[in-house]
Scaffold this active site. Sequence first.
Site: not given
Length: 214
Positions: A108, A135, A172, A197
């Site tokens: 991240h 990820k 996304r 998000q």
Amino acid sequence: MLYVCLSAEGVGNALRQLGDEKCAELRVDLVRPTVAEMKDLLSKRDVSYIVTCRPGVFDEEASLKYLVTAAQCGADYIDVEIERGAEVAARMKSACNGTKCKLIISYHNFDLTPSRSDLDSIISECRGRGADIVKIACKVNSPADNSTLMSLYGEGDGIVAFGMGTLGQISRLASLGCGAKFTYVASDYGDGTAPGQLTVSRMRRYVKELGIGG
């Protein structure tokens, strides 16, 4: 697949966030279940779980105990950050052996999207540590950052990459069309866990309208 991020403190509140969804990321550091509560959650619900425990709430050994237990008690994935080192990754990989659980090693960056060459190096390091899924989640500061992140899908299977922040929202959605096995969404009944998000209902609407995977 759309994994709803469970962040509300207390198992009951987290389950209310989940609603009728069948895929969830359990943020142990935010929900704060006991180990027994987590085991019960994983064993009794017909839900696919990613389990992670970000540093800062529990000490390192307690945090890793949650992840090892999750791997052995029905989680589909456990997620450990690349910053926690090769030794921790090896321990988590060992915990997954002989189970259905797969290991996610995550990177991240909440400030920027590194260069493509830097991201390639990160992916290679994660794979070298035994990651089944790598990820990559980075702050998007320009449209070019989205292009950099989506270009990672040319590096073979097992990549879940997307941008954070308002400019990263499109990535996304695009990630599902580029080959991501899943992405992360916020509950319709609570806050998300990362900037930009989208809620599960909003993401599902986009997926349906555009006819992409999810």
